[in-house]
Design an enzyme around this catalytic site. Structure first.
Site, PDB file in Angstrom:
ATOM      1  N   ASP A 216      22.935  13.422  16.927  1.00 27.17           N
ATOM      2  CA  ASP A 216      23.554  14.751  16.952  1.00 27.17           C
ATOM      3  C   ASP A 216      24.294  14.917  18.294  1.00 27.17           C
ATOM      4  O   ASP A 216      24.981  14.001  18.731  1.00 27.17           O
ATOM      5  CB  ASP A 216      22.480  15.832  16.719  1.00 27.17           C
ATOM      6  N   TYR A 366      29.016  24.493  20.574  1.00 30.38           N
ATOM      7  CA  TYR A 366      30.010  24.091  19.570  1.00 30.38           C
ATOM      8  C   TYR A 366      31.399  24.576  19.965  1.00 30.38           C
ATOM      9  O   TYR A 366      32.379  23.837  19.858  1.00 30.38           O
ATOM     10  CB  TYR A 366      29.623  24.627  18.189  1.00 30.38           C
ATOM     11  N   HIS A 423      18.763  12.937   9.387  1.00 29.95           N
ATOM     12  CA  HIS A 423      19.393  13.345  10.639  1.00 29.95           C
ATOM     13  C   HIS A 423      18.416  13.442  11.814  1.00 29.95           C
ATOM     14  O   HIS A 423      18.761  13.096  12.936  1.00 29.95           O
ATOM     15  CB  HIS A 423      20.063  14.708  10.402  1.00 29.95           C
TER      16      HIS A 423
END
Length: 447
Positions: A216, A366, A423
């Site tokens: 990630d 982000y 993930h």
């Protein structure tokens, strides 16, 4: 000119390290930053727990559509069961003790307090080198994701992973703005700034060379670290890789790959994981990335509600632990959450965001990273030349084949098709990931 051109071709490009200030107000003109490393302990209080319980008791729920499972997001019928467990059975004081079982520290870098855990092996045979390993989490995870893998890396022989020829001391920092690391007070804090801060952290701990591991955001941060100071990075191990470069060659590779994969360097396993291409790489990616568009544009707006409501926060975070662990969990009424994790584990991760009020600052990461054109960022023009190991888990959000990965990662030592897992590899399949890290490091050490 020819000689200069030939020389420049072989010179490895790096990202400029630079410097930064993320503290409140202007950077002090005088005085050196406090470089002390301070022991840190997670604490709680009756007041904190009572406030949480009050909010859980007052939650309002919208009934789910019949037969919706997790197709519309977190199913509110199952959410009520999670919240009932959280309110009546989850013991935060006990989980705080679990969190404190490893040594925690804080240190101030570029004006903000950086939190990390640092775990050393309890016993090292005489003459055996201990490898420093920095492991970096992502969103919506935390340093806690690594709690199950740490003993496998610091005491591998005790867990049947090897003969003890590769032993690690593990450093797991919290990304600034996540958990117990202070949030940046200034705009523009991206993965390159994080990479620089983590290099400074390792340097402050006395390490000149070290291994890196990430998935990630941790993957992007550790990749940037390898691009910034390749001489300090002995090896880079990733369980997710970002390959932004598109173009005609990639499009041809995708089109031919479905019919003659060997012609474009794809294996049978690549084909199995990538095709049908539109469904797996466009439709499924769009379905799972709605949160990303919000967080990359106006994170503070959505963050207000999440920071105020523990139930909203749990739904938002735990939904990712459903479909990012296994895409088929979308069809399950409980999102398959308890098939891979316990509610104690899942809620402990949520609590790290709740008690630190860090959901908004974690979402801002982000915006700081995605609001720019990915092709124009400094790291997009720099290859990765350090020894690299890639663990490709079958349920990862997107699959990157070896042939695409080597366009950026120029020195891939190991590329493993993992038999299962998604993930959150360290959290879900710690033994598989630990085995792959050890296999990679052993190969690098033999070079």
């Amino acid at each position: 000119m020819l000689v200069y051109w030939l020389k420049s071709r072989h010179k490895i490009k790096t990202i400029e390290m630079g410097d930064g200030w993320w503290g409140s107000g202007e950077r002090p003109l005088k005085g050196k930053e406090d470089e002390s490393i301070r022991p840190f302990k997670i604490e709680t209080s009756d007041k904190e727990i009572e406030d949480l319980h009050r909010r859980l008791e007052q939650a309002r729920y919208a009934p789910p559509l019949e037969g919706a499972a997790f197709h519309y997001g977190f199913n509110s019928s199952y959410l009520q069961k999670v919240v009932a467990y959280w309110r009546n059975k989850f013991d935060w004081r006990k989980q705080v003790e679990v969190l404190n079982k490893y040594p925690h520290f804080q240190t101030t870098i570029e004006g903000i307090n950086i939190h990390f855990i640092h775990v050393k092996p309890s016993y090292v045979p005489h003459g055996r080198a201990v490898q420093p390993l920095l492991m970096v989490h992502g969103w919506p995870g935390s340093f806690y994701e690594f709690y199950k893998i740490i003993p496998l890396l610091t005491e591998p022989a005790a867990h049947g992973l090897n003969e003890g020829d590769v032993v690690f001391e593990v450093i797991c920092p919290s990304i600034p703005g996540y958990g117990f690391s202070e949030a940046p007070h200034q705009k523009g804090f991206d993965t390159v700034a994080t990479a620089r801060i983590f290099h400074k952290l390792m340097n402050r701990l006395g390490f000149k060379e070290y291994y890196l591991q990430g998935g990630d955001w941790g993957s992007r941060i550790t990749t940037n670290m390898a691009q910034m100071l390749p001489q300090s990075v002995k090896g880079l191990h990733l369980n997710l890789i970002f390959v932004n470069k598109q173009g005609l060659r990639r499009m041809i590779s995708v089109m031919l790959g479905a019919y003659v994969p060997w012609l474009v360097g794809l294996s049978r396993e690549d084909v199995r994981r990538m095709y049908p291409f539109i469904q797996k790489n466009i439709y499924e990616l769009l379905r799972e990335s709605g949160y990303l568009h919000i967080q990359a544009t106006k994170p503070d707006t959505a963050g207000c509600g999440l920071n105020d409501s523990p139930v909203g926060l749990a739904a938002y975070i735990l939904e990712k632990f459903s479909t990012w662990t296994d895409k088929s969990f979308l069809h399950k009424d409980d999102g398959g959450l308890e098939s891979k994790y316990s509610l104690d584990e899942l809620l402990t991760n949520v609590m790290i965001y709740w008690v630190t009020s860090s959901i908004v600052s974690s979402m801002r990461f982000y915006k700081e990273n995605i609001s720019k054109d990915p092709g124009l960022t400094a790291d997009a023009r720099v290859g990765v030349y350090v020894p690299t190991g890639i663990a490709a888990f079958p349920q990862e959000i997107v699959h990157t084949p070896h042939v695409w990965a080597k366009k950026i990662f120029k020195n891939i030592i190991t590329y493993s098709y993992m038999p299962r897992g998604g993930h959150f590899a360290a959290f879900e399949e710690p033994k598989l990931l630990a085995h792959d890290i050890i296999h990679f490091v052993r190969k690098v050490e033999q070079l």
